[in-house]
Design an enzyme around this catalytic site. Sequence first.
Site, short mmCIF file in Angstrom:
data_model
loop_
_atom_site.label_atom_id
_atom_site.label_comp_id
_atom_site.label_asym_id
_atom_site.label_seq_id
_atom_site.Cartn_x
_atom_site.Cartn_y
_atom_site.Cartn_z
N ARG A 236 0.81 -1.22 0.00
CA ARG A 236 0.00 0.00 0.00
C ARG A 236 0.85 1.27 0.00
O ARG A 236 1.67 1.48 0.90
CB ARG A 236 -0.93 0.00 1.22
CG ARG A 236 -1.89 -1.20 1.23
CD ARG A 236 -3.13 -0.97 2.08
NE ARG A 236 -2.89 -0.24 3.30
CZ ARG A 236 -2.40 -0.78 4.41
NH1 ARG A 236 -2.07 -2.05 4.45
NH2 ARG A 236 -2.24 -0.04 5.49
N GLY B 164 11.53 -18.38 17.50
CA GLY B 164 11.80 -18.27 18.94
C GLY B 164 10.75 -17.37 19.60
O GLY B 164 9.77 -16.98 18.97
N LYS C 191 3.40 -24.34 18.00
CA LYS C 191 3.14 -23.54 19.21
C LYS C 191 1.93 -22.63 19.02
O LYS C 191 1.24 -22.30 19.97
CB LYS C 191 4.38 -22.76 19.64
CG LYS C 191 4.83 -21.69 18.67
CD LYS C 191 4.40 -20.30 19.03
CE LYS C 191 4.45 -19.40 17.82
NZ LYS C 191 4.33 -17.99 18.12
N ASP D 37 9.49 -20.42 22.59
CA ASP D 37 8.41 -19.79 21.83
C ASP D 37 7.05 -20.18 22.40
O ASP D 37 6.12 -19.37 22.49
CB ASP D 37 8.52 -20.23 20.37
CG ASP D 37 7.77 -19.31 19.42
OD1 ASP D 37 7.22 -18.30 19.88
OD2 ASP D 37 7.75 -19.61 18.22
N THR E 67 4.23 -17.54 23.79
CA THR E 67 2.92 -17.50 23.11
C THR E 67 1.78 -17.84 24.07
O THR E 67 0.72 -17.23 24.02
CB THR E 67 2.93 -18.48 21.92
OG1 THR E 67 3.84 -17.98 20.95
CG2 THR E 67 1.56 -18.61 21.28
#
Length: 337
Positions: free
Chosen positions: A37, A140, A195, A248, A252
């Site tokens: 954009r 990670g 994950k 990770d 998360t």
Amino acid sequence: MTHGTTKAAVFGTGSWGTAFAMVLADAGCDVTLWARRPELVEAVNSTRTNPDYLPGIELPASVRATTDPAEAAAGADFTVLAVPSQTLRDNLAEWAPLLAPGTVLVSLMKGVELGTAKRMSEVVAEVAKVSEDRVAVVTGPNLAKEIAKRMPAAAVVACRDEAVAQRLQAACHTPYFRPYTNTDVVGCELGGAVKNVIGLAVGIADGMGLGDNAKGSLITRGLAETTRLGLAMGADPLTFSGLAGLGDLVATCSSPLSRNHTFGTNLGRGMTLQETIAVTKQTAEGVKSCESVLDLARRHGVDMPITETVVGIVHEGKPPVVALKELMSRSAKAERR
């Protein structure tokens, strides 16, 4: 290849693409960001910010943006791909003829392609027609908003060719971002893709108010099923106890900044899939990848009950309370199986 300053092209101006562009610039690279954009390119170049994804964060002077993919790709030592997993194939097909000869292709994407069940590095090698030794992966515990604020984080840079991993490590090593090399690309990519699925499961449990024991159990058993799949695919089991696996997964599953965790929390609170998608600004990779991860597991004959539960809730309309009850009532077994 350029001599002197390392040049990097980053295709994709979402929060992680932009944050990683900052890391590369802070490590001394000249960075060109490609965005579709024109108004976003204009904002980056004139106000030094990405107002859509990282509002209020000033970008380094050595990051500039363009809508021209050929301009971005020209002379790049590293070409970083940071688009949603399921759009990679079509996008890269368009960019492949423009890539600088000898450039190293770097995947920031944590997903598995629907239909082919291919990991992102496999899609990159196939579409760009390069050997896997020229494809690297960064993964990670890397929540983009924290890295954009230059908060400390570690990561894994993985490539089958250790020398390439070391070159990338040097190109993105800063006082706040500490990359470690690894040659187990399969394990690193699986850790990143699965994950997101476990993050959804933990989010759902959090949304239902199931408590921290449930969270601890889902994280640990989620890691066990990731490792089972990894072993079946030839990964090194130690990768899963490292940054690309456990690191990770913990970030998360415990952070409100995680899109997948947030998406799951909304489902667990009783929102429908459509309502949840409507309030989610960015791609929660696990929503699509849970299906391709399950496909991968079936192709390799691996049992992944948590992933199966997530697919049931997200794609088959199974009420979370029913799905989790089924998960808990599976037959008892030994832990190390």
